[in-house]
Design an enzyme around this catalytic site. Structure first.
Site, PDB file in Angstrom:
ATOM      1  N   GLY B 148       0.934  -1.306  -0.153  1.00 56.43           N
ATOM      2  CA  GLY B 148      -0.058   0.020   0.046  1.00 56.43           C
ATOM      3  C   GLY B 148       0.898   1.135  -0.038  1.00 56.43           C
ATOM      4  N   CYS B 149       0.222   2.438  -0.277  1.00 54.02           N
ATOM      5  CA  CYS B 149       1.062   3.607  -0.671  1.00 54.02           C
ATOM      6  C   CYS B 149       1.320   4.129   0.945  1.00 54.02           C
ATOM      7  CB  CYS B 149       0.338   4.645  -1.192  1.00 54.02           C
ATOM      8  SG  CYS B 149      -1.473   5.053  -0.326  1.00 54.02           S
ATOM      9  N   TYR B 150       0.657   4.312   1.729  1.00 51.74           N
ATOM     10  CA  TYR B 150       1.107   4.574   3.218  1.00 51.74           C
ATOM     11  C   TYR B 150       2.238   3.756   3.789  1.00 51.74           C
ATOM     12  CZ  TYR B 150      -3.229   7.808   3.677  1.00 51.74           C
ATOM     13  OH  TYR B 150      -3.968   8.871   3.478  1.00 51.74           O
TER      14      TYR B 150
END
EC number: 1.2.1.38
Lengths: 348, 348, 348, 348
Positions: B148-150
């Site tokens: 995921g990005c975060y």
């Protein structure tokens, strides 16, 4: 490798040249000048270039630009005309992104730019750097006046119709909209975020420097007297330019079908790598050109069919400035015109 | 050439894959599926790709993904797990940009994603696609769960400190901010321009799917029990992610100098092409990574020195999604890790 | 009618005072000074005030501020302290929107603002203008130090918990985000549209002037030693401030239910016209306060329940500056506190 | 007090009506309908109205609109025409913010709105709600068709010249730009933040519903046949509309001086509270009208003087919609036209 110098690399056209040239396979960045930032690494001022550009800015006095193959001027108007003669004498080619060598009409230049032209001798050999209209001359040029951002859109939008003599050359209207980066990287209240965001305005409606530049060039391809009403506006976006052009068909041209109109443009730009004629009736968005050298055109003919509406979009910092300058450089050095310019637009 | 399929290419991670792969020297785009857009040219939906991508979307039924070398899933959660087994059985590698293969803990997956995991057998061979922490496994993998990005920012920001055992592993705080494109390309009121522009808010404060994913990975490198408080926020910008990480130094680590702290991070990422440790005390801007695969880190130690503040920025669609996926692909196919990923960030 | 003078009316807090006072039923704008704009109509500089404010700017030398009932200083730090003594001696009340009279601790002031305090005598009678915590003193005050924008959110967010002694006073973390107007109306590159739009960054992480101001005030209501880690960030929006506050519950307070926590805040602000405690678990958006004097608070207690996350939003130019100053004025002149401050937030 | 009903209060014109009416001294909000949000407090959907509007949405079936004095329709086209007859029969006045009662030409309505007009009987008594051109009729009206946002700017910009017969009525060009809120609060991909921010485009160039509406009205004040080329564009801002109007002076009018031109407009709007004619040559910004009912006009006459360029700005949700509707209501109920509409524009 082409040894490259950049004079005045701290503005937006300067850093955009650096972005493009950093991955250009034949470019060797040799010197970049800034009096104010002498000794400062370029990547300190522009962290986006960390690890990609190792140069430091150097004071103009210290930089030996004469050893370059080509020097770009990403400076305010008036700088290139002072330095170009020496560079040319030393065999260095010059591409000016400012206005010093854009106009042949000195009187107009001096009126609009409020300064004396100190280098009139070179004007006659200076070539206007719009490859789509001027390619062969650019290939042979030593000195390029790179077009203004607005004029690029206006010329490529009106040219096919003017060349074909289909429209009233003296009733052109260009309602143009630019992102804020077009105003440059200057400490001015008027372009602060809090002054420009979430708002929209026209500016310079009474007259703008890009009008005489555009008229001079359009006159070269028009058999009739050109006149142009140009209204620039400021859009709350960083990059991007959208020109909405209005051209009145002559009575004799009213029989033209939309298909013929479309074909006229497609034929004009069929072999152009950086001009995209979209399907008739399209609505190009500026973002479809973001950070790339492409310019897109779409045609409309609403209402009673008398007026052709030509929509033109580009990234004002690329096709409208630094990308176009590199396109010229490629031509001047015998490279494929698209070398180093194959960036795909950023979306979203 | 690597034959590539993309499932679900109409969203933002899909079009970003297309942007990157369009200039990747070893990529051959072979199929891109969308049930809804079957037969529509990709460049009609995304004019930014006109002249750069010639494919049409095809219905999943018609596309022969089994002839690809690798298939990317740029789909909602749950799609990849349904199709991966057949593809793998046919020798096709799979990179899922959704969450299906990110977490080993099935119970956590099912709790946070609200669906049964239909492909538990493959989880044990699935590799978490964060090259900086997992490179050797990725090289050998057939099946990648792309982070995921975060989580990418949180892991790369906390990892050096956790590995060294210098901080309280159970008091991690991550105050993270994302551009709106992170919410995807969905017809939802909440992400309209008029709802998100000129405003700022937190969301999902009570709990977010990226918390268990991040804890699972951080636990692998921490000798102590990890706990994390993660607060995501929505920023009125298209791309970009900024994570402000707070880590409490253990009493035993309070003697650490700032130079030693800085060196810890520089050593950790010295050989990484896509991680930039900036000078101590820097304030990285998200735009310094725009449209590139770089992630930048800067360290601070304000006030009484007990808390290390780690600032991490990236482009959520590139290093936070599609760029990272291509980085994994490069490793899986024995290419140089940076192939096709040398985009210079766009500035301004 | 209250005769009102404004010193330094060309900045954002100045024009916001004008917007508010233009419809305040008891305000009579009497003088507004600007050395640079002497003689210029206010409405020429701010067309938004055409037909609403008839004053011209006047040079400080010419304006007779001594005839005013109250003078607001919307100036850089250091101006008010030079002029306040004479005004007070003439019976004019003074409200300073800068920092000159915010802090009792002169040493801290001089350290953080880099100037000698020339008016220490008046500090002891200066009142910190946060009505919700200081109302009775404000009513009797002649001289107000109007709070900083960030400190307003941090104090109103932490106060109920600190007063009740429920949290570790020395482990406060405030991760705060401000719109660009908070940086003022100054000709600086760093706050240009093209530098701040579509990007996000932290700044001043090593230390910010609002930290000592906030600690000084919080210490007044805390039985224990207060320490605060404050991280400001810049959001690409004009107005708005969002503070994400992290407070660690003491072991002794872990039994507190969420309902009790919520009730603590609701009780604290029940009678406050300008503080809105939203339902537990809400996600307030900055735009829900746009152009109004309201400040909204929402509570969360994620994960293991040890950390209370307090979300606070306001318009930095209203409750964070000029609206709060008018709220103080109302109290000082015996008016209803909400007079002239009933603007409904602008949405969208 | 005027008892007020709002049908369809969940869109942007609905919530803007609520913002304005919440502080209108003679308005009593009585009912607000939404089938989908039945029972939901208005302030839950719009936290900006917390503490300001206590109503809940109610299903149209339950709301007794017949007890209202006036009902606003902030609905999609076609709703008002179905409900207006009953309301009028019960003595309730009706103001429709959609298009049902804007056009007398039923054929044009049905062509452009794609629906049959079910209430043709009432058209003859419906009054077009543009007070500056139609005040006396509005005062006596029971049924108002509130103008479109674009048409308001085009009519007030062209009217003085058309009335005076100075321009070619059949060559009008309007190049108009609107903020995104003009597209409404709908779950559509095309108006997502990530699709519209940092970009600019034209739309509906081939034809737009506001063209026939505008022509119908302009024809009423023009002795000659009116034709209009109207090009709408989308600006990445929430609120605001900027129309750049091009009018060709007749040969007989070329002797007109700029002073005479300016005086023509000043005379036309001298007594208008909500129309501001700025000094000749001004460049009005949309933000100078933000959240207020003011519309500003500035005149230019560039180049050879044949074309008058009229710049018109307004807030599309206020003077372009809900503010204008309240202005009409004030007139219909014998109130001062400016009652409740004295908001000062928000700047910055």
């Amino acid at each position: 490798m082409i040894k490259i110098g950049i004079v005045g690399g701290t503005g937006y056209t300067g850093v955009e040249l650096l972005r493009i040239l950093a991955t250009h396979p034949h470019a060797q960045l040799t010197a970049i000048t800034s009096r104010k930032e002498d000794g400062v690494p370029v990547s300190q001022m522009y962290p986006s270039l960390r690890g990609r550009v190792d140069l430091c800015f150097s004071s103009p006095d210290k930089a030996d630009l004469n050893q370059c193959d080509v020097v770009f001027f990403a400076t305010p108007h008036g700088v290139a005309m002072a330095q170009a003669p020496e560079l040319l004498a030393n065999g260095v080619k010059v591409i000016d992104l400012a206005a010093d060598f854009r106009m042949q009409d000195v009187a107009q230049f001096e009126k609009w730019y409020g300064m004396e032209h100190s280098c009139k001798d070179l004007l006659s050999e200076a070539v206007y750097g719009l490859p789509e209209l001027n390619r062969e001359q650019i290939k042979k040029a030593r000195l390029i006046g790179n077009p203004g951002c607005y004029p690029t859109t206006m010329q490529l939008g009106f040219a096919p119709l003017l060349k074909a003599g289909l429209i009233d050359a003296d009733r052109l209207i260009a309602d143009c909209k630019s992102g804020v980066s077009g105003a440059g990287r200057k400490a001015e209240i008027g372009i602060l975020f809090s002054e420009t965001s979430d708002s929209f305005k026209a500016y310079g409606v009474a007259g703008h420097r890009h009008t005489p530049e555009t008229i001079e060039q359009l006159q070269r391809i028009s058999a009739e007297k050109v006149d142009l009403l140009f209204t620039p506006h400021l859009v709350p976006m960083i990059r991007g330019m959208h020109s909405t052009l209005y051209a009145q068909l002559k009575d004799s041209a009213m029989a033209l079908t939309n298909e013929e109109l479309q074909k006229l443009f497609e034929d004009a730009y069929r072999d152009e790598a950086f001009v995209d004629v979209m399907p008739f009736g399209s609505h190009p968005e500026t973002r479809s050109t973001r950070a790339s050298n492409i310019l897109r055109i779409a045609l409309h003919r609403p209402s009673n069919g008398r007026t052709v509406v030509i929509l033109v979009v580009q990234d004002n910092l690329v096709k409208g400035a630094s990308g176009q300058a590199v396109q010229c450089m490629n031509l001047m050095f015998g490279l494929d015109e698209t070398t180093g310019l194959n960036h795909v637009p950023i979306n979203p």
